[in-house]
Design an enzyme around this catalytic site. Structure first.
Site, short mmCIF file in Angstrom:
data_model
loop_
_atom_site.label_atom_id
_atom_site.label_comp_id
_atom_site.label_asym_id
_atom_site.label_seq_id
_atom_site.Cartn_x
_atom_site.Cartn_y
_atom_site.Cartn_z
N ARG A 9 0.87 -1.18 0.00
CA ARG A 9 0.00 0.00 0.00
C ARG A 9 0.90 1.23 0.00
O ARG A 9 1.97 1.22 0.62
CB ARG A 9 -0.92 0.03 1.23
CG ARG A 9 -2.10 -0.92 1.16
CD ARG A 9 -3.17 -0.47 0.17
NE ARG A 9 -4.31 -1.38 0.13
CZ ARG A 9 -4.43 -2.39 -0.73
NH1 ARG A 9 -3.50 -2.62 -1.63
NH2 ARG A 9 -5.51 -3.15 -0.71
N ASP A 54 3.92 0.10 -7.17
CA ASP A 54 2.63 -0.15 -7.82
C ASP A 54 1.52 0.55 -7.06
O ASP A 54 0.37 0.54 -7.47
CB ASP A 54 2.37 -1.67 -7.84
CG ASP A 54 1.09 -2.03 -8.58
OD1 ASP A 54 0.97 -1.62 -9.75
OD2 ASP A 54 0.22 -2.70 -7.99
N GLU A 110 -2.74 7.92 -4.25
CA GLU A 110 -3.17 7.36 -5.54
C GLU A 110 -4.66 7.52 -5.83
O GLU A 110 -5.07 7.48 -6.99
CB GLU A 110 -2.79 5.88 -5.64
CG GLU A 110 -3.59 4.96 -4.72
CD GLU A 110 -3.22 3.48 -4.90
OE1 GLU A 110 -2.03 3.16 -4.89
OE2 GLU A 110 -4.15 2.67 -5.05
N HIS A 137 -1.29 0.53 -9.69
CA HIS A 137 -2.01 -0.49 -8.91
C HIS A 137 -2.53 -1.62 -9.80
O HIS A 137 -3.71 -1.94 -9.79
CB HIS A 137 -3.16 0.15 -8.13
CG HIS A 137 -3.44 -0.57 -6.84
ND1 HIS A 137 -3.62 0.06 -5.64
CD2 HIS A 137 -3.56 -1.90 -6.56
CE1 HIS A 137 -3.85 -0.82 -4.68
NE2 HIS A 137 -3.82 -2.03 -5.22
N GLN A 138 -1.60 -2.19 -10.57
CA GLN A 138 -2.00 -3.25 -11.50
C GLN A 138 -1.41 -4.61 -11.13
O GLN A 138 -1.56 -5.57 -11.89
CB GLN A 138 -1.59 -2.89 -12.94
CG GLN A 138 -0.09 -2.98 -13.20
CD GLN A 138 0.29 -2.77 -14.66
OE1 GLN A 138 0.35 -1.64 -15.13
NE2 GLN A 138 0.53 -3.86 -15.37
P1 NAD Z 1 -1.47 -11.54 4.31
O1 NAD Z 1 -2.41 -11.12 5.39
O2 NAD Z 1 -1.48 -12.96 3.84
O3 NAD Z 1 0.03 -11.21 4.77
C1 NAD Z 1 0.42 -10.03 5.40
C2 NAD Z 1 1.61 -10.37 6.28
O4 NAD Z 1 2.11 -9.16 6.82
C3 NAD Z 1 1.24 -11.28 7.45
O5 NAD Z 1 2.14 -12.39 7.52
C4 NAD Z 1 1.40 -10.37 8.67
O6 NAD Z 1 1.84 -11.06 9.84
C5 NAD Z 1 2.46 -9.41 8.16
N1 NAD Z 1 2.52 -8.17 8.91
C6 NAD Z 1 1.53 -7.48 9.51
N2 NAD Z 1 2.02 -6.40 10.13
C7 NAD Z 1 3.36 -6.42 9.91
C8 NAD Z 1 4.43 -5.58 10.31
N3 NAD Z 1 4.22 -4.50 11.09
N4 NAD Z 1 5.67 -5.89 9.91
C9 NAD Z 1 5.91 -7.00 9.16
N5 NAD Z 1 4.95 -7.84 8.76
C10 NAD Z 1 3.69 -7.55 9.14
O7 NAD Z 1 -1.71 -10.52 3.12
P2 NAD Z 1 -1.30 -10.68 1.59
O8 NAD Z 1 -2.42 -11.28 0.84
O9 NAD Z 1 0.03 -11.30 1.51
O10 NAD Z 1 -1.25 -9.16 1.12
C11 NAD Z 1 -0.30 -8.24 1.63
C12 NAD Z 1 -0.70 -6.84 1.22
O11 NAD Z 1 -0.54 -6.70 -0.19
C13 NAD Z 1 -2.20 -6.51 1.46
O12 NAD Z 1 -2.43 -6.06 2.78
C14 NAD Z 1 -2.47 -5.43 0.45
O13 NAD Z 1 -2.25 -4.18 1.05
C15 NAD Z 1 -1.40 -5.67 -0.63
N6 NAD Z 1 -1.98 -6.06 -1.92
C16 NAD Z 1 -1.67 -5.32 -3.02
C17 NAD Z 1 -2.19 -5.67 -4.27
C18 NAD Z 1 -1.83 -4.89 -5.51
O14 NAD Z 1 -2.49 -5.08 -6.56
N7 NAD Z 1 -0.81 -4.05 -5.50
C19 NAD Z 1 -3.06 -6.77 -4.38
C20 NAD Z 1 -3.34 -7.50 -3.24
C21 NAD Z 1 -2.81 -7.14 -2.01
#
Ligand code: NAD
Length: 328
Positions: free
Chosen positions: A232, A256, A261, A293-294
């Site tokens: 994010r 991304d 944004e 954001h793709q």
């Molecule tokens: P997830 O919940 O499976 O994994 C997130 C991980 O981050 C977990 O293991 C959690 O313990 C860890 N975490 C939480 N707080 C933390 C901290 N302070 N320091 C270190 N680690 C920490 O989520 P995911 O599906 O792997 O997605 C991760 C992020 O990717 C989402 O929250 C979303 O913001 C982003 N995302 C972006 C896109 C995109 O198109 N760019 C698409 C999907 C998700």
């Protein structure tokens, strides 16, 4: 159910229409926020995406209009005031995992493009410029990649980078035994900043992770470090990143997602004057690569997003257990 789907794009219609059998969906191009909340009158649920702003005021308004469920067609839920939704007894459901590989592969694409400058090579060759001057990259093999957040996307990313022969160091409150068994090691955040040649962010945006990358943490990193953010935007303090780029502390930036944004991404502004000075400054650096954001954007992911979102809504309608409910 009567669903108002906000921030609708052609691809949302395509995939939702293809899979939807039970629900009556109205598509709104507008994003959902306090100013557009009045559009929810007559609907039972809303379907929203990453940049719809469901703050307290918006939630109060949609609750007054009879909205009972917010279906996020994404994983992150930082754009929803969960306490406000809970207080108004509105259920919040999401798509926790649609295609972790899609996002992880995009992070790898940002790394390869920034490193091997394929975007510049493409343009050069199209103009019959076959010079290699200033296209030098570096081998990924044996480089140290620091991964912050090893959830489903972070782990998928680690698997890719292990395939390149990288050394993986990770930081997360929860360690993955599977990753450790494949050779990744967990370390403190400070040690990760100190050792990594490439840092990739895969943690959610929370009050703890907001601006986890800032002037202070840049100071702990290697000179010329590559920073990749597909998490994010607000994980990075963008103004501090610009300073680090100017100081040549930050050698490459691939993002991304961007802090501001909401007013820029997912629309065609090619004939407009860019009003965001910070974004405009970012665009002046040759070693910055921004995609809008793709990372999630594959056919497989879109199919999964619409399938799970529609199932979440059907489960809600039928009073079934909401397996993908987000709790306050
Ligand atoms: P997830 O919940 O499976 O994994 C997130 C991980 O981050 C977990 O293991 C959690 O313990 C860890 N975490 C939480 N707080 C933390 C901290 N302070 N320091 C270190 N680690 C920490 O989520 P995911 O599906 O792997 O997605 C991760 C992020 O990717 C989402 O929250 C979303 O913001 C982003 N995302 C972006 C896109 C995109 O198109 N760019 C698409 C999907 C998700």
């Amino acid at each position: 159910m009567k669903i108002a789907l906000f921030s609708a794009k052609s691809y949302d219609r395509e995939y939702f229409d293809k899979i939807n059998k039970h629900h009556n969906i109205t598509y709104f191009e507008a994003g959902l926020n306090k100013d557009t909340a009045s559009l929810t009158q007559g609907f039972e649920g809303v379907c929203v995406f990453v940049n719809d702003n469901l703050d307290k005021e918006t939630i109060e308004k949609i609750a007054a209009n009879g909205i009972q469920v917010i279906a996020l067609r994404c994983a992150g839920f930082n754009n929803v005031d969960m306490a406000a939704a809970h207080n108004r007894n509105i259920k919040v459901v999401r798509v926790p995992a649609y295609s972790p590989e899609a996002v992880a592969e995009h992070a790898a694409a940002l790394i390869l493009t920034l490193n091997r400058k394929t975007h510049k090579a493409y343009n050069r060759v199209r103009e019959s410029n076959f010079s290699l001057e200033k296209l030098t990259g570096f081998n990924l093999h044996r480089k140290t990649v620091g991964v912050i957040g090893t959830g489903i996307i972070g782990r998928a990313f680690c698997h890719i980078m292990l395939g390149f022969g990288c050394r993986i160091i990770a930081y997360d409150m929860y360690e993955s035994d599977e990753l450790k068994s494949r050779g990744a090691t967990y370390t403190s955040l400070d040690e990760l900043f100190k050792q990594a040649d490439i840092i990739s962010l895969h943690c959610p945006l929370t009050p703890e992770t907001k601006h986890i990358i800032n002037e202070h943490t840049f100071g702990k990193m290697k000179d010329g470090v590559m920073l990749i953010n597909t998490g994010r935007g607000a994980l990075i303090n963008t103004k501090d990143a610009i300073k680090a780029l100017k100081d040549q502390k930050l050698g490459y930036l691939g993002i991304d997602v961007y802090e501001q944004e909401t007013n820029i991404f997912f629309r065609d502004l090619s004939e407009e004057i860019m009003q965001d000075e910070v974004f405009a400054r970012l665009m002046t650096f040759p070693n910055v690569l921004v995609t809008a954001h793709q990372a999630f954007f594959t056919g497989e992911a879109l199919e999964q997003i619409s399938t799970v979102t529609l199932q979440n809504l059907t489960d809600f309608e039928n009073g079934r257990l909401l397996v993908n409910e987000v709790n306050a």
